[in-house]
Design a protein around this motif. Sequence first.
Motif, PDB file in Angstrom:
ATOM      1  N   PHE A   1       0.840  -1.203   0.000  1.00  0.00           N
ATOM      2  CA  PHE A   1       0.000   0.000   0.000  1.00  0.00           C
ATOM      3  C   PHE A   1       0.879   1.259   0.000  1.00  0.00           C
ATOM      4  N   LEU A   2       1.932   1.247   0.807  1.00  0.00           N
ATOM      5  CA  LEU A   2       2.834   2.411   0.860  1.00  0.00           C
ATOM      6  C   LEU A   2       3.524   2.645  -0.475  1.00  0.00           C
ATOM      7  N   LEU A   3       3.911   1.544  -1.114  1.00  0.00           N
ATOM      8  CA  LEU A   3       4.545   1.682  -2.428  1.00  0.00           C
ATOM      9  C   LEU A   3       3.547   2.261  -3.427  1.00  0.00           C
ATOM     10  N   PHE A   4       2.330   1.764  -3.333  1.00  0.00           N
ATOM     11  CA  PHE A   4       1.281   2.163  -4.249  1.00  0.00           C
ATOM     12  C   PHE A   4       0.948   3.647  -4.091  1.00  0.00           C
ATOM     13  N   THR A   5       0.931   4.123  -2.861  1.00  0.00           N
ATOM     14  CA  THR A   5       0.610   5.536  -2.613  1.00  0.00           C
ATOM     15  C   THR A   5       1.852   6.414  -2.721  1.00  0.00           C
ATOM     16  N   LYS A   6       2.979   5.827  -3.156  1.00  0.00           N
ATOM     17  CA  LYS A   6       4.228   6.562  -3.361  1.00  0.00           C
ATOM     18  C   LYS A   6       4.754   7.236  -2.097  1.00  0.00           C
ATOM     19  N   ILE A   7       4.419   6.664  -0.940  1.00  0.00           N
ATOM     20  CA  ILE A   7       4.975   7.188   0.299  1.00  0.00           C
ATOM     21  C   ILE A   7       6.435   6.746   0.383  1.00  0.00           C
TER      22      ILE A   7
END
Lengths: 329, 511, 188
Positions: A212-218
């Motif tokens: 999820f973090l990768l997906f939201t570019k965090i």
Amino acid sequence: MINLQSPFVQGSTSVSNIMFIVMLALIPGLIIYMYFFGIGILLNIILASITAIIAEYFILKIRKIPTKVFLTDNTALVTAWLLALSIPSIAPWWITVIGTLFAIIIAKHFYGGIGSNIFNPAMIGYAILLISFPAIMTKWQNPSYLYDANIAFSVFMHGIDNYDGIASATPLDYVKTELLQNKNILPILNEPLARLTQMQWVGFGFLLGGIFLLFTKIITWHLPVIYLLTLFTISSLFHLIDPSQFAPFQFHLLNGGTMLAAFFIITDPVSGPTTPKGKIFFAFLIALLVYLIRVFGGYPEGIAFAVIFANICVPLIDNLTQPKVFGHD
Amino acid sequence: MKLFDKVFKFNGGIRAETKKNISTAQPIRKIPLPKKIVLPLRQHIGKLAKLKVDIGDEVLKGQLIAEADGNVSAAIHASTSGKITAIEKRLIPHPSGLPDFCIEISPDGKDQWIEKKAIPWKKIGLDKVNELLLESGIVGLGGAAFPTHLKLNNSKKAGALNTLIVNAAECEPYITCDDMLMREKTHELIQGIKLVHEILNVKESVIGIEDNKTDAINFIQHAIKKEKNISLQIVPTIYPSGDAKRLIYLLKGIKIPKGRRSSDYGIQMFNVATILAIYRFIEFGEPSISRIVTITGNLKSPRNYELLFGTPLKEIIDDAGGQIIKNDTFIMGGPMMGFKLPSIDVPVTKAMNCIISSEPAMIEEKKPVLPCIRCARCAEACPVELQPQELFWFSKSKQLEKAEEYNLFDCIECGCCSYVCPSNIPLVQYYRFAKSEIIEERHEYEQANIARERNEFRLQRLEREKLERAERNALRRAQSSSEEKTKLIDEKRKAIADAMQRIEKEDDKND
Amino acid sequence: MITSILVVIFLAVIIGIVLGISAIKFKVEGDPIIEKIDSILPQTQCGQCGFPGCKPYATAIANGEADINQCPPGGDEGIHKLADLLGVEYKPLNAEHGEPKPKSVAIIDEKTCIGCTLCIQACPVDAILGSAKHMHTIIEKECTGCELCLPPCPVDCIDMVAIEENAENWKWKYPVYKIDKVSERRAS
């Protein structure tokens, strides 16, 4: 701004919502954790959060920094959550408090507060606890010991002395001790204590949050991918060389704090490198150290020490990995 | 005509809200001749233009009133006929907010042109064209205001050019003056491109345009159907694709470092408005006296205007219906790289591509500024592939040498880093500060070197004079007696005393 | 025993040759330290340091005869640079030598000037033009603002005028915003 200059428009990201999303991403892992191990971990997280906020408030007051802005940046909360998730859920309350205070006051604010801490505060808190209270820090909850909220609360307040059989060694710890008796690793790995599937499910939860973090570019892919890849490669390599001594890669990837570290701990921006190449090197270094400490070192789990050591190298890594500027040779 | 060429992609950039449709709903408008025209002598990069008129002079439209001072400068022409009524320091649209020399013309209302002559460029050769361009006052109309004749000069030196790139990207939010120009003056623009194409003697001309300008794309595609050497290349809408070096990379895949010119790589680039200005000058002999300006933002009737240089901005804002929410704050240029105007009482200049009546959110106290958390989002967004977080650190702590070492001067101040910063750090402001400081330091260093040389020269001179005097004295001593000498000295002393007395008397009188 | 002596002798010869060659090849001309110090000094040639110009002051610093904090026009920044160059501790400006002032140029009031040429003789950088009994003017660009022309003028016709900020020499300012007291403190 007192001297107003362009740009006059701004994107919507802010430190507080980045940190908020990080906390959101921790929730799947946390829910799985609670499903298998009860509410002990939740008590720890709540206590760590409260401690972190109070400590942050007072230290900001002492340092004469506007409290509102810095309390709402959510960074103290993320530190508290990561630390609480690293501490065994059956640790008594004061362990959490000491660890959090150490992380916030010494590791964060003594170094200048948000943005200036050279070490990962949660890992410093963890390392201090591990060194000071090894007996408590290396005992993990026995998953077969299903307990209710009352027991959880009692353990939280008074420790585990009243409950026999509640604690056992972690798989990493168990395998390590068994290996010390010159046994072959294969039968050890088949023992129930070495196959803690519940812990592996928690790791899976963190993996989900990480994606999820990768997906939201965090976070960018560099750190988690290189970290997991390196750990996979090294463990496979050793396993190939001597299967009777070294566990296969799935053991290392699924046990301990591997997943939490890959997506949430080594990705701390403040204490990590900033350049893409630097990130690759940093993740590689940590994975290497984690494996070395786990297999050849004195501690069953090495993430905290690996991260702290790699943090020391960050300025050098950044300096040596400066990318090429547009058009420069 | 090629349509779907490969487009390269530069690092980072941002996709901000473009807000362009605010000002494209209505056609370009002209306003009646203003009561006063105020022309600043500083409208371009380089040296202040040199005055060629005096108060009271009658001038015609298009008449040269200030000429370029040296090569890095640009001429200024009267934008209408009338009388010079003032030459004085006035507020100019400049980030410093400081007044500078301006020429005020009171129009006579006749708007009478000087004699216009087309330039027979084919006959006179590129050198002569260049000389004439120096007198034309044409500067880059994309906003940088770099004198155009210099670009041509560079092209000439670099030898054969092969590509002309027409910059129609217009990547900054809000700005639509190039877009509207392409829609309304398509034919003239294509004529202009063909002309510049021929003058530069290039093999191909490429128009680089962002994919959000669909109308302009359609018009141009239609207009260049039959042109073999002119192509249109569509680039994605990512700020700052309109930056010259970024656009060259997007279209040609060549990364031109700081300090090198595109002409070194066989490429020359002009903004669409500049192409049109060159066309008008060569074809009709009209110097640079007007431009299209986007008047947008927090206004009742935002649109594009074709305006004479020197038109008071206030009249245009009034024409556009005035501000919806009054805050009397206006931004010149785009919201990413523009600057706050010191006041609305400034004239239209060559560099003025857009005026944004400030939206309240643009000027209010922004979100709090937190310390840098080293997240490197700025580095991911930087189109020059710098490490903004390092530059910030060095600029903030005033370690200017270090900042330079980390290529501070490669920074194009596009503002992407500030835009994405989750800590709201005004990164670009630190870079501007650091650059200013370094430039001043260099200037001081040069001054100090000159002073040292002059001092050393003087010391040598004194030494020489002393020797000469000694020789002379020795000679004189041999010739004259000491009595005569004292007499000579007394005389000199008396002369000085007399002069002193005279001054004192005059002083007394004055008092 | 003999082998070791031979080895040491051999090494000594080799090293000696290397040192000898490098001494010739990398020979340092003159004493660059004076030049380095001089390049930091602002070249106003004002003499406020107690020496008759920047070069003499630089020489005095290099010889240990003068302190690094005697140059008011160089300001704090100059002292810091000198301290860095010489590897000594920073000292605040010695007030005996004057205070740093805003950069200015001398302007001669041409109505009052009697053309005595005394200022011309005083100017360390020959920035004053004029001949005897004709009023003088100052080449503003060359004036270092040293004020040495002020005392000799018998009619007090020279004024020091601070250089004003204009659109040409204007600079972007250091960003100032409300929050973030910590980092501001750290920067200053």
